[in-house]
Scaffold this motif. Sequence first.
Motif, PDB file in Angstrom:
ATOM      1  N   VAL A   1      39.161  28.471  31.301  1.00  0.00           N
ATOM      2  CA  VAL A   1      39.173  29.206  32.567  1.00  0.00           C
ATOM      3  C   VAL A   1      38.100  28.592  33.447  1.00  0.00           C
ATOM      4  CG1 VAL A   1      38.947  31.440  33.708  1.00  0.00           C
ATOM      5  CG2 VAL A   1      39.869  31.332  31.377  1.00  0.00           C
ATOM      6  N   ASP A   2      38.466  28.229  34.661  1.00  0.00           N
ATOM      7  CA  ASP A   2      37.566  27.464  35.531  1.00  0.00           C
ATOM      8  C   ASP A   2      37.102  28.285  36.727  1.00  0.00           C
ATOM      9  OD1 ASP A   2      36.131  25.377  36.631  1.00  0.00           O
ATOM     10  OD2 ASP A   2      37.865  24.465  37.605  1.00  0.00           O
ATOM     11  N   GLU A   3      35.830  28.671  36.718  1.00  0.00           N
ATOM     12  CA  GLU A   3      35.181  29.334  37.846  1.00  0.00           C
ATOM     13  C   GLU A   3      36.050  30.427  38.462  1.00  0.00           C
ATOM     14  OE1 GLU A   3      33.752  26.422  40.617  1.00  0.00           O
ATOM     15  OE2 GLU A   3      32.154  25.770  39.290  1.00  0.00           O
ATOM     16  N   ARG A   4      36.461  31.336  37.635  1.00  0.00           N
ATOM     17  CA  ARG A   4      37.304  32.452  38.084  1.00  0.00           C
ATOM     18  C   ARG A   4      36.403  33.643  38.423  1.00  0.00           C
ATOM     19  NH1 ARG A   4      43.201  33.255  37.003  1.00  0.00           N
ATOM     20  NH2 ARG A   4      43.638  35.419  37.542  1.00  0.00           N
ATOM     21  N   SER A   5      36.830  34.432  39.388  1.00  0.00           N
ATOM     22  CA  SER A   5      36.021  35.555  39.840  1.00  0.00           C
ATOM     23  C   SER A   5      35.875  36.619  38.758  1.00  0.00           C
ATOM     24  CB  SER A   5      36.645  36.178  41.089  1.00  0.00           C
ATOM     25  OG  SER A   5      35.935  37.357  41.448  1.00  0.00           O
ATOM     26  N   LEU A   6      34.671  37.162  38.660  1.00  0.00           N
ATOM     27  CA  LEU A   6      34.412  38.239  37.702  1.00  0.00           C
ATOM     28  C   LEU A   6      35.111  39.546  38.090  1.00  0.00           C
ATOM     29  CD1 LEU A   6      30.640  37.544  37.046  1.00  0.00           C
ATOM     30  CD2 LEU A   6      32.460  37.377  35.354  1.00  0.00           C
ATOM     31  N   THR A   7      35.662  39.607  39.291  1.00  0.00           N
ATOM     32  CA  THR A   7      36.401  40.816  39.668  1.00  0.00           C
ATOM     33  C   THR A   7      37.610  41.040  38.759  1.00  0.00           C
ATOM     34  OG1 THR A   7      37.656  39.554  41.324  1.00  0.00           O
ATOM     35  CG2 THR A   7      35.707  40.740  42.092  1.00  0.00           C
ATOM     36  N   ASP A   8      38.053  39.994  38.043  1.00  0.00           N
ATOM     37  CA  ASP A   8      39.157  40.159  37.093  1.00  0.00           C
ATOM     38  C   ASP A   8      38.814  41.170  36.001  1.00  0.00           C
ATOM     39  OD1 ASP A   8      41.175  38.474  38.100  1.00  0.00           O
ATOM     40  OD2 ASP A   8      40.175  36.710  37.298  1.00  0.00           O
ATOM     41  N   PHE A   9      37.510  41.379  35.771  1.00  0.00           N
ATOM     42  CA  PHE A   9      37.093  42.307  34.722  1.00  0.00           C
ATOM     43  C   PHE A   9      36.895  43.738  35.244  1.00  0.00           C
ATOM     44  CE2 PHE A   9      35.626  38.112  33.251  1.00  0.00           C
ATOM     45  CZ  PHE A   9      36.269  38.071  32.027  1.00  0.00           C
ATOM     46  N   VAL A  10      37.070  43.931  36.538  1.00  0.00           N
ATOM     47  CA  VAL A  10      36.937  45.276  37.112  1.00  0.00           C
ATOM     48  C   VAL A  10      38.305  45.959  37.022  1.00  0.00           C
ATOM     49  CG1 VAL A  10      36.297  46.629  39.134  1.00  0.00           C
ATOM     50  CG2 VAL A  10      35.114  44.474  38.652  1.00  0.00           C
ATOM     51  N   THR A  11      38.526  46.632  35.917  1.00  0.00           N
ATOM     52  CA  THR A  11      39.819  47.287  35.659  1.00  0.00           C
ATOM     53  C   THR A  11      39.671  48.805  35.640  1.00  0.00           C
ATOM     54  OG1 THR A  11      39.486  47.203  33.258  1.00  0.00           O
ATOM     55  CG2 THR A  11      40.564  45.298  34.280  1.00  0.00           C
ATOM     56  N   ASP A  12      38.663  49.300  36.329  1.00  0.00           N
ATOM     57  CA  ASP A  12      38.301  50.715  36.279  1.00  0.00           C
ATOM     58  C   ASP A  12      39.467  51.651  36.570  1.00  0.00           C
ATOM     59  OD1 ASP A  12      36.117  48.895  36.872  1.00  0.00           O
ATOM     60  OD2 ASP A  12      34.828  50.654  36.979  1.00  0.00           O
ATOM     61  N   ASN A  13      40.332  51.274  37.485  1.00  0.00           N
ATOM     62  CA  ASN A  13      41.430  52.154  37.881  1.00  0.00           C
ATOM     63  C   ASN A  13      42.789  51.698  37.360  1.00  0.00           C
ATOM     64  OD1 ASN A  13      39.686  53.839  39.473  1.00  0.00           O
ATOM     65  ND2 ASN A  13      39.671  52.220  41.025  1.00  0.00           N
ATOM     66  N   ASP A  14      42.773  50.775  36.405  1.00  0.00           N
ATOM     67  CA  ASP A  14      44.013  50.252  35.841  1.00  0.00           C
ATOM     68  C   ASP A  14      44.238  50.871  34.460  1.00  0.00           C
ATOM     69  OD1 ASP A  14      46.173  48.830  34.882  1.00  0.00           O
ATOM     70  OD2 ASP A  14      45.391  46.865  35.458  1.00  0.00           O
TER      71      ASP A  14
END
Length: 211
Positions: free
Chosen positions: A148-161
């Motif tokens: 995985v190349d320099e992907r945004s950490l927002t992918d780990f924000v799954t609070d409402n999923d």
Amino acid sequence: MRGAMRKSSREQFLEIVNAHVQLAKEGKKHDPEMVRVAEKIKDGRLQLADTAYYSIKYGGDKATIHMFETQDAKERGITNVTQAKLPKDRLFLCNRIILLATEFAGDLPQSDFAWKKLKLTADFDSIKKVAGLQNGDFTFMANKKIIVDERSLTDFVTDNDLTVNLGTYYLENPRFIRDDEEFEFMIELGDDAPEKTLIKVMLAGTSTVPA
């Protein structure tokens, strides 16, 4: 639901190794190691197990955080990885990554024992709860090859999923990691993380284990 049709890591593992068996039968290009693994599973010499390799690191006042390092030693509750490698004779298919964090209360620990106790008792939550963390990037590599190349950490924000566990990112291209490959998970932020930041990462999937 988005997750309803998602294949398990075990299904993905078997699909890949069995595809190499078929390629070998057809005389086409294949990975001999994958064929050997498939044969050992079929013969009952290997079995597949749900597996997660994890690490807890102090990230305070750092803009670059290495979650697995070659000087790491296995320490129950803090990391189950030694020297950034899998245990011997393992083949691991990583199909998802879980990233959690916390800002701890109180003063910074003043001894190794106090740091250990803090890490063992930390209550991890969404990375969104730590200021600035979700706006960074992450890179995941094995054997110096980028997964995985320099992907945004927002992918780990799954609070409402509700279809995935908290902090879980599913790899679009699941990758095998072998026991002789060093792997790394690096976080890069635009500014230093808050002083009292702890971060936990888990690489989850399916691994071969002795039968």
